[in-house]
Scaffold this motif. Sequence first.
Motif, PDB file in Angstrom:
ATOM      1  N   ASN A   1      21.376  45.279  45.394  1.00 37.75           N
ATOM      2  CA  ASN A   1      21.552  44.663  44.081  1.00 37.75           C
ATOM      3  C   ASN A   1      22.678  43.628  44.162  1.00 37.75           C
ATOM      4  OD1 ASN A   1      21.938  43.931  41.424  1.00 37.75           O
ATOM      5  ND2 ASN A   1      21.849  46.029  40.621  1.00 37.75           N
ATOM      6  N   PRO A   2      22.346  42.375  44.530  1.00 36.47           N
ATOM      7  CA  PRO A   2      23.386  41.354  44.700  1.00 36.47           C
ATOM      8  C   PRO A   2      24.233  41.129  43.454  1.00 36.47           C
ATOM      9  CG  PRO A   2      21.312  40.618  45.636  1.00 36.47           C
ATOM     10  CD  PRO A   2      21.013  41.876  44.870  1.00 36.47           C
ATOM     11  N   LEU A   3      23.631  41.159  42.266  1.00 35.07           N
ATOM     12  CA  LEU A   3      24.407  40.941  41.041  1.00 35.07           C
ATOM     13  C   LEU A   3      25.430  42.046  40.835  1.00 35.07           C
ATOM     14  CD1 LEU A   3      21.765  39.609  38.470  1.00 35.07           C
ATOM     15  CD2 LEU A   3      23.533  38.330  39.693  1.00 35.07           C
ATOM     16  N   HIS A   4      25.052  43.281  41.122  1.00 31.99           N
ATOM     17  CA  HIS A   4      25.995  44.403  41.009  1.00 31.99           C
ATOM     18  C   HIS A   4      27.150  44.208  41.984  1.00 31.99           C
ATOM     19  CE1 HIS A   4      27.494  48.483  40.523  1.00 31.99           C
ATOM     20  NE2 HIS A   4      27.540  48.571  41.848  1.00 31.99           N
ATOM     21  N   ASP A   5      26.835  43.801  43.218  1.00 35.47           N
ATOM     22  CA  ASP A   5      27.888  43.584  44.215  1.00 35.47           C
ATOM     23  C   ASP A   5      28.794  42.419  43.821  1.00 35.47           C
ATOM     24  OD1 ASP A   5      26.863  45.646  45.709  1.00 35.47           O
ATOM     25  OD2 ASP A   5      25.667  44.348  47.021  1.00 35.47           O
ATOM     26  N   MET A   6      28.193  41.380  43.244  1.00 33.72           N
ATOM     27  CA  MET A   6      28.986  40.237  42.800  1.00 33.72           C
ATOM     28  C   MET A   6      29.941  40.646  41.680  1.00 33.72           C
ATOM     29  SD  MET A   6      27.611  36.509  41.459  1.00 33.72           S
ATOM     30  CE  MET A   6      26.568  36.315  42.902  1.00 33.72           C
ATOM     31  N   ALA A   7      29.445  41.413  40.734  1.00 36.16           N
ATOM     32  CA  ALA A   7      30.288  41.892  39.637  1.00 36.16           C
ATOM     33  C   ALA A   7      31.432  42.755  40.165  1.00 36.16           C
ATOM     34  CB  ALA A   7      29.451  42.682  38.632  1.00 36.16           C
ATOM     35  N   HIS A   8      31.153  43.545  41.196  1.00 36.35           N
ATOM     36  CA  HIS A   8      32.194  44.391  41.791  1.00 36.35           C
ATOM     37  C   HIS A   8      33.299  43.533  42.407  1.00 36.35           C
ATOM     38  CE1 HIS A   8      34.059  46.992  44.905  1.00 36.35           C
ATOM     39  NE2 HIS A   8      33.936  47.907  43.950  1.00 36.35           N
ATOM     40  N   ALA A   9      32.933  42.414  43.027  1.00 39.54           N
ATOM     41  CA  ALA A   9      33.936  41.509  43.596  1.00 39.54           C
ATOM     42  C   ALA A   9      34.838  40.938  42.497  1.00 39.54           C
ATOM     43  CB  ALA A   9      33.245  40.385  44.364  1.00 39.54           C
ATOM     44  N   TYR A  10      34.226  40.600  41.354  1.00 42.09           N
ATOM     45  CA  TYR A  10      35.020  40.088  40.229  1.00 42.09           C
ATOM     46  C   TYR A  10      35.952  41.173  39.680  1.00 42.09           C
ATOM     47  CZ  TYR A  10      32.642  35.605  39.812  1.00 42.09           C
ATOM     48  OH  TYR A  10      32.194  34.330  40.038  1.00 42.09           O
ATOM     49  N   SER A  11      35.440  42.388  39.507  1.00 38.66           N
ATOM     50  CA  SER A  11      36.264  43.462  38.936  1.00 38.66           C
ATOM     51  C   SER A  11      37.418  43.816  39.867  1.00 38.66           C
ATOM     52  CB  SER A  11      35.400  44.703  38.661  1.00 38.66           C
ATOM     53  OG  SER A  11      34.872  45.239  39.859  1.00 38.66           O
ATOM     54  N   SER A  12      37.176  43.807  41.162  1.00 36.27           N
ATOM     55  CA  SER A  12      38.243  44.098  42.117  1.00 36.27           C
ATOM     56  C   SER A  12      39.340  43.038  42.046  1.00 36.27           C
ATOM     57  CB  SER A  12      37.676  44.161  43.545  1.00 36.27           C
ATOM     58  OG  SER A  12      36.713  45.188  43.661  1.00 36.27           O
ATOM     59  N   THR A  13      38.931  41.782  41.894  1.00 41.89           N
ATOM     60  CA  THR A  13      39.908  40.702  41.788  1.00 41.89           C
ATOM     61  C   THR A  13      40.703  40.811  40.491  1.00 41.89           C
ATOM     62  OG1 THR A  13      38.327  39.301  42.985  1.00 41.89           O
ATOM     63  CG2 THR A  13      40.194  38.204  41.968  1.00 41.89           C
ATOM     64  N   MET A  14      40.056  41.274  39.420  1.00 45.15           N
ATOM     65  CA  MET A  14      40.748  41.428  38.142  1.00 45.15           C
ATOM     66  C   MET A  14      41.858  42.470  38.211  1.00 45.15           C
ATOM     67  SD  MET A  14      39.683  39.168  36.067  1.00 45.15           S
ATOM     68  CE  MET A  14      40.667  39.844  34.739  1.00 45.15           C
ATOM     69  N   TRP A  15      41.714  43.439  39.120  1.00 46.27           N
ATOM     70  CA  TRP A  15      42.785  44.429  39.281  1.00 46.27           C
ATOM     71  C   TRP A  15      44.090  43.757  39.700  1.00 46.27           C
ATOM     72  CZ3 TRP A  15      43.691  48.839  37.329  1.00 46.27           C
ATOM     73  CH2 TRP A  15      42.661  49.741  37.036  1.00 46.27           C
ATOM     74  N   ILE A  16      43.982  42.726  40.527  1.00 49.74           N
ATOM     75  CA  ILE A  16      45.188  42.014  40.970  1.00 49.74           C
ATOM     76  C   ILE A  16      45.863  41.335  39.784  1.00 49.74           C
ATOM     77  CG2 ILE A  16      46.034  40.141  42.445  1.00 49.74           C
ATOM     78  CD1 ILE A  16      43.790  40.780  44.379  1.00 49.74           C
ATOM     79  N   ALA A  17      45.060  40.700  38.916  1.00 49.14           N
ATOM     80  CA  ALA A  17      45.616  40.072  37.710  1.00 49.14           C
ATOM     81  C   ALA A  17      46.299  41.114  36.830  1.00 49.14           C
ATOM     82  CB  ALA A  17      44.509  39.364  36.942  1.00 49.14           C
ATOM     83  N   THR A  18      45.678  42.278  36.701  1.00 49.05           N
ATOM     84  CA  THR A  18      46.247  43.350  35.878  1.00 49.05           C
ATOM     85  C   THR A  18      47.600  43.789  36.416  1.00 49.05           C
ATOM     86  OG1 THR A  18      43.996  44.110  35.398  1.00 49.05           O
ATOM     87  CG2 THR A  18      45.794  45.627  34.889  1.00 49.05           C
ATOM     88  N   ILE A  19      47.676  43.972  37.732  1.00 51.12           N
ATOM     89  CA  ILE A  19      48.925  44.423  38.353  1.00 51.12           C
ATOM     90  C   ILE A  19      50.019  43.362  38.218  1.00 51.12           C
ATOM     91  CG2 ILE A  19      49.996  45.017  40.568  1.00 51.12           C
ATOM     92  CD1 ILE A  19      47.249  46.261  41.335  1.00 51.12           C
ATOM     93  N   LEU A  20      49.660  42.088  38.425  1.00 50.29           N
ATOM     94  CA  LEU A  20      50.653  41.016  38.320  1.00 50.29           C
ATOM     95  C   LEU A  20      51.241  40.926  36.915  1.00 50.29           C
ATOM     96  CD1 LEU A  20      49.143  38.076  40.410  1.00 50.29           C
ATOM     97  CD2 LEU A  20      51.276  39.297  40.846  1.00 50.29           C
ATOM     98  N   VAL A  21      50.380  41.043  35.891  1.00 47.62           N
ATOM     99  CA  VAL A  21      50.895  41.003  34.514  1.00 47.62           C
ATOM    100  C   VAL A  21      51.771  42.216  34.242  1.00 47.62           C
ATOM    101  CG1 VAL A  21      50.272  41.050  32.079  1.00 47.62           C
ATOM    102  CG2 VAL A  21      48.997  39.602  33.639  1.00 47.62           C
ATOM    103  N   ALA A  22      51.377  43.376  34.763  1.00 46.33           N
ATOM    104  CA  ALA A  22      52.195  44.578  34.580  1.00 46.33           C
ATOM    105  C   ALA A  22      53.583  44.403  35.193  1.00 46.33           C
ATOM    106  CB  ALA A  22      51.485  45.789  35.189  1.00 46.33           C
ATOM    107  N   LEU A  23      53.662  43.666  36.310  1.00 49.12           N
ATOM    108  CA  LEU A  23      54.957  43.428  36.961  1.00 49.12           C
ATOM    109  C   LEU A  23      55.888  42.555  36.115  1.00 49.12           C
ATOM    110  CD1 LEU A  23      53.885  42.847  40.695  1.00 49.12           C
ATOM    111  CD2 LEU A  23      55.087  44.827  39.743  1.00 49.12           C
TER     112      LEU A  23
END
Length: 501
Positions: A454-476
């Motif tokens: 399921n390429p779309l599912h895998d693509m969405a997972h790549a986006y969600s994983s990258t969003m974790w970095i944004a979340t952590i940076l704002v928390a810092l």
Amino acid sequence: MTTAVKTPDAADAALPAADEGFSKHVWLTAGVIVLGAIMSILDMTVVSVAQQKFIDVFHSNQAQVAWTVTGYTLALAAVIPLTGWAADRFGTKRLYLIAIAAFAVGSALCAAATTLPMLVAFRVLQGLGGGMLMPLGMTIMTKAAGPDKVGRIMAVLGIPMMVGPIAGPILGGWLIDAASWQWIFLINIPVGIAAFVYSLAVLEKDDPKPSESFDFVGMLLLSPGLATLLYGISSIPEKGTFFTPKVEIFTAIGAVLTIAFIPWALRKKNIHPLMDLRLFKNKEMTIAAVSMTLFMLAFMGASLLFPQYFQFVRHENSLHAGLMLAPQAVGSMLTMPIAGIISDKRGPGKVVLVGIVVTVAGLAMFSMLTDTTPYWYLLLALFIMGLGMGSTMMPIFSAALATLRDATIARGSTLTNIIQQVAASIGTAIFAVVLTNGLRAKGLGQGMTPTGTNPLHDMAHAYSSTMWIATILVALVFIPALFLPRTKIENPDAANIPMGH
């Protein structure tokens, strides 16, 4: 020394002491500045939805047309350091009119471009004008209204900064669909003419200080240093890694020039450095700069991901992808004026801490993306994030500028804009690389065969994983924000604030 409040118009406006609002002149000035800021910021984002159109029209690839965005950004980085000195030397009104004219002329030339190199060159000219608009706008507004109302000033200036990244893709998508790509530039011409006439009529007459010397050595170090550094960093997404000669060489040269500027700017004999690093002797400025850097890294990185997710995972066109981002703008516009008032009366610290918590909550919702996440969930997450951003970004800016003297406001706004631009460019590059590598790990790179069913599912997972970095940076950001003032920032002519002059 008198404060910035005691200009003729501002002094008249201050006569009714019970009125804590802005005078008519300040509101008219705000209209000028917001119009200029909208032109500059919209143009940074409106071109993002035209990338595919440029590929088709100029028979190019994504890496080549990306320079229509990068060229504009590099010009901003190169010209911003000059703005503080030029504002002191020639006057803010005169320089603001020149910036608007350069931006409008650059826009007309962009629309007339017949090749991609021509378009990139004219985008650089646009950036030279656009880069001066925001720091000059901050300087003009802070002087007009006074440092004691800087929180509300930043709230006014924050509207285009928040709305621009959302309205740009909407406007760009509509113009390309309804007319042609040239109109994303042609629309700037009547707006530029209106802004020029408006500025000519409203802004106060200049009182420049022609005795101030120009820091030629600083210019030779800082402006090319920042531009070269960001050129190297901006090349990372194209190459997919830092470890390529192009990225390493340009980044290293830019870093060496920029670092060499630091001891030069701090020399005792250097009375008027191009960028006044002595402002960091002001504790509030330093804390705000650290907070701003972390926040802009995450904010600009996340801003890159949202429209791409809607377009590539959910198959929305550019116009609909832009419209999906509207809740973020609505949320920020709701909280920004309130945050500005509270920041002026009670200090920015408490407001920023609350804003960070809310922003983190919104980003964390995006870190659980799938290819079938309900739209109501996505729109709610964007709205929550907008509420948080409206309570965070502008109070941080106000904390940086609120304790500056009249003579250092121009240099302070220049410094904060440089920090913002560099952090935004680095954040954009980091998130582009992280996302690209995440997609490649799933076999979703250009010319690659997907590894999953399921390429779309895998693509969405790549986006969600990258969003974790944004979340952590704002928390810092919470860490330096703990040290922001939590009481009203007093500025009795900033007499007790060490500025290094």
